[in-house]
Structures are given as C-alpha cells and as structure tokens.
Design a protein around this motif. Structure first.
Motif, PDB file in Angstrom:
ATOM      1  N   SER A 132       0.842  -1.204   0.000  1.00  0.00           N
ATOM      2  CA  SER A 132       0.000   0.000   0.000  1.00  0.00           C
ATOM      3  C   SER A 132       0.872   1.247   0.000  1.00  0.00           C
ATOM      4  N   SER A 133       0.302   2.353  -0.484  1.00  0.00           N
ATOM      5  CA  SER A 133       1.033   3.613  -0.402  1.00  0.00           C
ATOM      6  C   SER A 133       0.404   4.470   0.688  1.00  0.00           C
ATOM      7  N   CYS A 147      -8.247   9.347   0.335  1.00  0.00           N
ATOM      8  CA  CYS A 147      -8.645   7.963   0.021  1.00  0.00           C
ATOM      9  C   CYS A 147      -9.880   7.952  -0.879  1.00  0.00           C
ATOM     10  N   ALA A 150      -9.067   8.863  -4.445  1.00  0.00           N
ATOM     11  CA  ALA A 150      -8.516   7.708  -5.176  1.00  0.00           C
ATOM     12  C   ALA A 150      -9.637   6.739  -5.541  1.00  0.00           C
ATOM     13  N   HIS A 259     -13.696   1.767   1.601  1.00  0.00           N
ATOM     14  CA  HIS A 259     -12.842   2.673   2.376  1.00  0.00           C
ATOM     15  C   HIS A 259     -13.208   2.559   3.855  1.00  0.00           C
ATOM     16  N   SER A 285      -8.836   1.099   1.106  1.00  0.00           N
ATOM     17  CA  SER A 285      -8.153   2.282   1.662  1.00  0.00           C
ATOM     18  C   SER A 285      -8.564   2.485   3.113  1.00  0.00           C
ATOM     19  N   ILE A 305      -3.530   3.581   0.987  1.00  0.00           N
ATOM     20  CA  ILE A 305      -4.292   3.096  -0.167  1.00  0.00           C
ATOM     21  C   ILE A 305      -3.600   1.883  -0.781  1.00  0.00           C
ATOM     22  N   HIS A 311      -3.789   5.936  -6.039  1.00  0.00           N
ATOM     23  CA  HIS A 311      -3.400   7.001  -5.103  1.00  0.00           C
ATOM     24  C   HIS A 311      -2.620   8.094  -5.851  1.00  0.00           C
ATOM     25  N   PHE A 335       1.234  12.130  -2.625  1.00  0.00           N
ATOM     26  CA  PHE A 335       0.243  11.325  -1.907  1.00  0.00           C
ATOM     27  C   PHE A 335      -0.756  12.150  -1.103  1.00  0.00           C
TER      28      PHE A 335
END
Ligand SMILES: Cc1ncc(COP(=O)(O)O)c(C=O)c1O
Length: 480
Positions: A132-133, A147, A150, A259, A285, A305, A311, A335
């Motif tokens: 994940s980033s 989030c 995205a 999310h 996310s 995310i 993202h 980000f």
C-alpha cells in the motif's frame, strides 16, 4: 538577529513550553478564559513597529496561556485528542527549526526518507498490505478525502471514465453507501469530492453505531455500476467497529471500493485488540491519525491506499520546475493534496521509534482498560448509566437514568457543565439518538490508572452536586 541570539530565543520558547507542561496536572483542566477573553487578549491594531523576538514570544505565552486547554494533560477526555507526546513535540520543534519544505525528495531528502520509512513502519504496525502507499496528511479529515479521491478515480476509471481529467460532469453515477453514524468529516470529504453529503445512501446502524448487515445487503442488492462503500473502525462515541467479516464479502460482490475511516480505531490493529478490526485489511483504503493514538503533535494523519497507482493518479502534482522522481524514489507531495508542506515524517518516525511496537500496544491496552474501569465505577453510582459496551477507549454517560427523558437531558447537560467548571478533568457533551450524553475518550499517553480514578471520582462528585441541588447553574460555557 539584533535582539539576542537564536539560541536565547529558542531556549526562551522552550522555557515557556516546559513550564506549561510541568504545571499541567495542577491546573484546572479547562481554559481559564473563553474565546472572547482570548480575543480580547490578542486584539490590537496592526503593529506599526516590530518587537524583539523575546518580547514577541513572552507576549504570545502571556496572551495564549489563559485560553489554552489542558489537552496534553492526563485528565483530558474530550473529543478524541491525543496528548502530543514530548518526543513528538521535540521532533516537531526540530522540524520547524530545520524548515524543510517536504514536497519532494530532491529538495528535502531527509524529510522524504524519514517519511518513506515511517510509512513502511505504519503498514507493519497496523498490519495492512505492505504494498500500500501512504500519504501523510494534516489529519483524518484530509486522509479520508485523499482515500475517497482515489476511490472516485478508480471506480470511474473501471467504467472508462477519467475523473482526474474530465471531472464529474457527465460521468456515470457513483453509488456511495455509508453508515448513519459515520464521522461528520467523512460526509465533508464526500462533499468536497462532488458526491454531495445528502446524495449518498445512508445505512441503518445498531445501538453501537455499526452498520446493519441486513440493511447493507439490501442496499447493495440495488447497486448497479460504480460504487464506494465506507466502513468504520472506531465509532466516535462508542469506539465500535463495523462487522468487516460480514460486510466485506457483500461489498466485494458488487465490485465496490471499500474505504475505512479508522481515525483512532485502526490502531486497535497495533494492540492485543486486533480482533476488533479483523478483516479490515481486505479493504481498499484506510484513513487514520498520528495525532490521536500515536500521540504525535497536531497536523498528522495518514491516507493509506492499497492501489498505489490509484493514489498517485488522484494526487500527483506535476510541473516543469519540479524534478521527476525515479524508481525507488518517493515524493511526499504525490500522496496528499499539498505541494509545500510540513515534514510530518519526522514526528511520526520519532514517536514510533520512541514507543516501539510494544510501547504502542501497551498504551492502547492501558487506555482501553482505564476506560472500562472508569465506566464500571460510574455504573455503580445511582442515577448514572453507561450507554455503550466499552469495547475500546470510548464511552457515553447519561445522568438521571430512570427519569423522564427531558429531565435526564437537563441533568446530563448540567453535570457536563458542572464537571467542566470544577476543572478536575474534562469531558464534553454530545447528542446520541436524540438525547444528551457525556462523552469520555481515554487517549492521552499521560493518562494512567490514578488519573482515571481521579476523573471518575470527579464525574461522580459533579453528578452528586447536580442531583443534590436538582440543578446547579455553573456559569461555565458548555462545549458541544
Ligand atoms: C472517526 C473519526 N473520523 C475522522 C475524524 C477526523 O479527524 P481529524 O480531526 O484528525 O481530521 C475523527 C476525529 O475525531 C474521528 O474520530
């Protein structure tokens, strides 16, 4: 500087800060003056002549201190507010002193690198997919926004619409399913993103504020086309978690982006209470905060995310004067919706380094235990009811239990006012299911068993004073 050295100035600021922290437990746990009092202290015409650095810092301390809340103290239980741990504060001071603009890694290598490492540590601690980033934002409000941006881009991309380039005019409709007791800031994030906070499908919730699985199933059956499902790890009043194990498979069946708002509750994943958030790692996310349970100073939230490309697409800022990043390099500004920005990685890195995995787990467990002990103590007092099962660190108290609703509302309101006026501890009020409650949130690193006992005694004393006199007008402002 012509008014003394930088060192003298910084030491002076540090002295004010140290004195404030050293005396926090002895102070009344509420501001001594209201907003209007503070306004009066600060108000003056634009200064024509500048003042020396030490004069400015002394004046700032003198004007601000009466209007400061004891949010960093051990007996502060308002909202959900972390205690700004001294290690995080010290790292944050250095962040300010270093003055790094943390937008990209060429300009600020150490800021970008500390953030990259801290991001990896967060994924490890919260046990979320390691690929994940992570974006370091101002708080969970913006993390939710990132989030959901995205999510918006990705679910529309899947049906052939480029939301980043084309916006929402003419886009296929997106169905958003969200629980009735989601945090207000998630509705704000939806509003910022053009979804509208009233255009979403609100799902029924149970007595703990968790989404009803049957209602979700019925709503999901009506979904066709792109959809986003918003779940919750840690309801603001009850601390409860949606039933991820039951809800996730339904969300998957309709191909929704899931999310999770876990501003504080996601940290249960870093403790022995991990089972509360079992299955949450299946989501797409997650938003959480550093300035709540990780105790960093304010201005620190995390947008996590799974689909790093989604993202990046939602947040990337490109300009010819900004150097490109290559494989293995990471620009913090990719980000979050900010270019010039604070180097939040330093304080996050410092707090994780200081507490360590074990320290974080122990602190979370301690807070949950104290919340339960306080609730038990209060429950034992006639006329006091605890409205939720204490599964985490949050609970709601109602005073005048057994009396008519309006009477109990009035007594609850009065008890909150009385408690705040007494100043031994601080807890605020809220409405729950249309009735007034006192909210208690145990989340400061400084809160220990004795602080919890002292606070519970103070709440009982405030209630007794109110119920003995029938009413106790306090003249204290009520914090909503
Ligand atoms: C569940 C939840 N979501 C979102 C937020 C918003 O977080 P922040 O105030 O850090 O922006 C909060 C704040 O208390 C929260 O408790």
């Amino acid at each position: 500087m012509d008014d003394g050295s930088v060192g003298d100035l910084f030491r002076r600021a540090a002295e004010h800060a140290v004195r404030f922290r050293d005396t926090i437990s002895d102070r009344q746990q509420r501001p001594q003056v209201s907003y209007l009092g503070s306004l009066e202290a600060f108000r003056e015409p634009v200064p024509e002549e500048g003042a020396s650095g030490p004069e400015v810092i002394d004046a700032l301390a003198a004007k601000a201190e009466p209007g400061l809340h004891a949010m960093t103290g051990s007996r502060f239980f308002g909202w959900v507010i972390g205690g700004s741990h001294p290690v995080g504060v010290a790292a944050d001071w250095m962040t300010s002193a270093w003055g790094q603009n943390a937008g990209n890694h060429h300009a600020a290598p150490a800021a970008a690198a500390s953030e990259a490492v801290a991001a990896g540590w967060l994924l490890d601690l919260l046990d979320l997919p390691r690929e994940s980033s992570v974006g370091l934002a101002t708080g969970a409000t913006v993390a939710n926004f990132v989030c959901l941006a995205a999510a918006r881009g990705e679910v529309l991309r899947r049906v052939g619409w480029d939301a980043e380039a084309q916006g929402l005019f003419g886009a296929p409709p997106v169905t958003v399913l969200i629980g009735d007791d989601a945090h207000a800031t998630v509705f704000s994030a939806l509003q910022f993103l053009g979804f509208g906070h009233d255009r979403v499908t609100r799902l029924k919730t149970d007595e703990m504020g968790c989404i009803s699985t049957s209602d979700f199933g019925e709503a999901a059956a009506r979904v066709s086309g792109p959809s986003i499902v918003i779940l919750q790890a840690g309801q603001i009043n009850t601390g409860a978690f949606d039933d991820f194990a039951a809800l996730m498979p339904i969300a998957r069946r309709i191909g929704a982006w899931v999310h999770v708002d876990g501003a504080f509750g996601l940290w249960a994943r870093a403790s022995a209470r991990k089972r509360l958030a079992e299955g949450v790692d299946e989501a797409d996310s997650w938003a959480t905060d550093g300035h709540k349970w990780l105790q960093t100073p304010y201005d620190c939230g995390y947008a996590i995310i799974h689909d790093a490309d989604a993202h990046r697409r939602a947040m990337t800022i490109a300009a010819s004067y900004l150097p490109p990043s290559h494989e293995g390099e990471r620009d913090p500004s990719h980000f979050v919706p900010e270019l010039s920005r604070r180097a939040r990685g330093f304080a996050t890195w410092a707090m994780i380094k200081h507490l360590g995995r074990k320290g974080i787990a122990a602190m979370i467990e301690r807070h949950c235990r104290i919340a339960r002990q306080m609730a038990d103590r209060l429950r034992g007092e006639e006329g006091i009811a605890i409205l939720n099962e204490v599964v985490l660190n949050q609970f709601m108290v109602r005073f005048g239990a057994g009396r008519a609703d309006e009477e109990a509302d009035r007594l609850t309101q009065r008890t909150v006012e009385r408690l705040q006026a007494d100043g031994v501890c601080f807890a605020g009020g809220a409405n729950w299911r249309g009735r007034k409650v006192m909210r208690v949130s145990v989340i400061s690193w400084l809160t220990d068993d004795s602080a919890g006992e002292m606070a519970a005694d103070a709440i009982v004393a405030a209630w007794r004073a109110v119920s003995d006199t029938g009413d106790a007008a306090t003249g204290c402002e009520t914090v909503p």
